[in-house]
Design a protein around this motif. Structure first.
Motif, PDB file in Angstrom:
ATOM      1  N   GLN A 192       0.831  -1.203   0.000  1.00 11.22           N
ATOM      2  CA  GLN A 192       0.000   0.000   0.000  1.00 11.22           C
ATOM      3  C   GLN A 192       0.867   1.256   0.000  1.00 11.22           C
ATOM      4  O   GLN A 192       0.641   2.175  -0.776  1.00 11.22           O
ATOM      5  N   ALA A 193       1.848   1.283   0.842  1.00 10.95           N
ATOM      6  CA  ALA A 193       2.721   2.463   0.940  1.00 10.95           C
ATOM      7  C   ALA A 193       3.488   2.700  -0.353  1.00 10.95           C
ATOM      8  O   ALA A 193       3.651   3.847  -0.783  1.00 10.95           O
ATOM      9  N   LEU A 194       3.954   1.622  -0.983  1.00 10.45           N
ATOM     10  CA  LEU A 194       4.722   1.768  -2.214  1.00 10.45           C
ATOM     11  C   LEU A 194       3.859   2.161  -3.414  1.00 10.45           C
ATOM     12  O   LEU A 194       4.347   2.799  -4.337  1.00 10.45           O
ATOM     13  N   SER A 195       2.593   1.773  -3.408  1.00 11.41           N
ATOM     14  CA  SER A 195       1.744   2.038  -4.572  1.00 11.41           C
ATOM     15  C   SER A 195       0.845   3.257  -4.398  1.00 11.41           C
ATOM     16  O   SER A 195       0.222   3.699  -5.360  1.00 11.41           O
ATOM     17  N   GLU A 196       0.778   3.816  -3.220  1.00 16.51           N
ATOM     18  CA  GLU A 196      -0.106   4.944  -2.950  1.00 16.51           C
ATOM     19  C   GLU A 196       0.155   6.137  -3.873  1.00 16.51           C
ATOM     20  O   GLU A 196      -0.767   6.720  -4.433  1.00 16.51           O
ATOM     21  N   GLY A 197       1.406   6.501  -4.043  1.00 20.56           N
ATOM     22  CA  GLY A 197       1.745   7.622  -4.914  1.00 20.56           C
ATOM     23  C   GLY A 197       1.368   7.363  -6.363  1.00 20.56           C
ATOM     24  O   GLY A 197       0.855   8.248  -7.053  1.00 20.56           O
ATOM     25  N   ARG A 198       1.592   6.144  -6.799  1.00 26.52           N
ATOM     26  CA  ARG A 198       1.267   5.797  -8.188  1.00 26.52           C
ATOM     27  C   ARG A 198      -0.244   5.801  -8.416  1.00 26.52           C
ATOM     28  O   ARG A 198      -0.729   6.257  -9.445  1.00 26.52           O
ATOM     29  N   ILE A 199      -0.979   5.301  -7.438  1.00 29.77           N
ATOM     30  CA  ILE A 199      -2.439   5.308  -7.545  1.00 29.77           C
ATOM     31  C   ILE A 199      -2.951   6.739  -7.631  1.00 29.77           C
ATOM     32  O   ILE A 199      -3.787   7.061  -8.480  1.00 29.77           O
ATOM     33  N   GLU A 200      -2.464   7.612  -6.777  1.00 26.72           N
ATOM     34  CA  GLU A 200      -2.892   9.014  -6.795  1.00 26.72           C
ATOM     35  C   GLU A 200      -2.494   9.697  -8.103  1.00 26.72           C
ATOM     36  O   GLU A 200      -3.262  10.485  -8.656  1.00 26.72           O
ATOM     37  N   ALA A 201      -1.305   9.401  -8.610  1.00 28.21           N
ATOM     38  CA  ALA A 201      -0.868   9.978  -9.892  1.00 28.21           C
ATOM     39  C   ALA A 201      -1.780   9.514 -11.032  1.00 28.21           C
ATOM     40  O   ALA A 201      -2.149  10.310 -11.900  1.00 28.21           O
ATOM     41  N   ASN A 202      -2.158   8.239 -11.030  1.00 29.83           N
ATOM     42  CA  ASN A 202      -3.071   7.725 -12.052  1.00 29.83           C
ATOM     43  C   ASN A 202      -4.451   8.362 -11.932  1.00 29.83           C
ATOM     44  O   ASN A 202      -5.079   8.701 -12.937  1.00 29.83           O
ATOM     45  N   ARG A 203      -4.932   8.531 -10.710  1.00 27.19           N
ATOM     46  CA  ARG A 203      -6.228   9.180 -10.485  1.00 27.19           C
ATOM     47  C   ARG A 203      -6.190  10.610 -11.002  1.00 27.19           C
ATOM     48  O   ARG A 203      -7.115  11.075 -11.660  1.00 27.19           O
ATOM     49  N   GLN A 204      -5.107  11.327 -10.709  1.00 30.64           N
ATOM     50  CA  GLN A 204      -4.976  12.712 -11.169  1.00 30.64           C
ATOM     51  C   GLN A 204      -4.876  12.787 -12.691  1.00 30.64           C
ATOM     52  O   GLN A 204      -5.477  13.659 -13.314  1.00 30.64           O
ATOM     53  N   ALA A 205      -4.143  11.866 -13.306  1.00 28.16           N
ATOM     54  CA  ALA A 205      -4.021  11.842 -14.766  1.00 28.16           C
ATOM     55  C   ALA A 205      -5.378  11.574 -15.414  1.00 28.16           C
ATOM     56  O   ALA A 205      -5.714  12.189 -16.434  1.00 28.16           O
ATOM     57  N   HIS A 206      -6.153  10.677 -14.822  1.00 26.06           N
ATOM     58  CA  HIS A 206      -7.493  10.392 -15.355  1.00 26.06           C
ATOM     59  C   HIS A 206      -8.371  11.636 -15.248  1.00 26.06           C
ATOM     60  O   HIS A 206      -9.082  11.988 -16.192  1.00 26.06           O
TER      61      HIS A 206
END
Length: 180
Positions: free
Chosen positions: A18-32
């Motif tokens: 969760q900690a390692l993927s949190e930033g990537r998830i948020e970046a993908n959400r923002q890109a969408h």
């Protein structure tokens, strides 16, 4: 003891993932979100800016800072929970586009509100607030078998128009709501 150790190791692995993927998830959400906003912004938009303080949404501005459109989020309770939409409006508060951002409506019935599943939301284009109701009082045809979902989208769009405020003066338009 072994079970407790296994549970502790598993919890640690899940927490680390969760900690390692949190930033990537948020970046993908923002890109969408950025892609959705850009797809709804009218041609000639030079920049998208957050709505004035206290307001939700975004404004599409041209090079000189003239308002071209307002992109307003909204939601209403549907059959299976909240239906979240993003509504693009002209400065005179006519709807130019509606996109369903999130919902939990019934697959095969209520999910037809998604543009990728059908053209139902396209019937909002060009409408003024007084036209945003189910036929025969308004211009919107309900989805067969999903009247509650249809009403939720209409309610969310109406609330977006109201939240966006009163129509703006433009060089070629008055402050009055345009006629159909």
């Amino acid at each position: 003891m072994k079970l407790a150790l296994f549970a502790l190791v598993t919890l640690g692995a899940v927490s680390l993932t969760q900690a390692l993927s949190e930033g990537r998830i948020e970046a993908n959400r923002q890109a969408h979100q950025d892609a959705l906003l850009e797809s709804l912004a009218p041609q000639g938009t030079a920049r998208l800016v957050p709505a004035p303080a206290g307001d939700q949404g975004w404004q599409a501005l041209d090079e000189s800072g003239t308002l071209l459109a307002t992109l307003q989020p909204s939601s209403a309770l549907g059959y299976a929970g909240p239906v979240e939409v993003l509504v693009a409006l002209t400065p005179q508060r006519r709807v130019t586009a509606v996109r369903v951002v999130d919902h939990r409506e019934t697959p095969g019935l209520g999910d037809a509100i998604e543009r990728r599943k059908g053209p139902w939301v396209d019937q909002f284009e060009g409408l003024a607030r007084r036209q945003l109701d189910l036929a025969p009082q308004g211009a919107i045809e309900a989805l067969t078998g999903a009247t509650i979902t249809s009403r939720a989208v209409i309610q969310a769009v109406n609330e977006a128009v109201l939240a966006a405020g009163s129509p703006r003066d433009t060089p070629d338009a008055s402050n009055q709501e345009p006629s159909p």
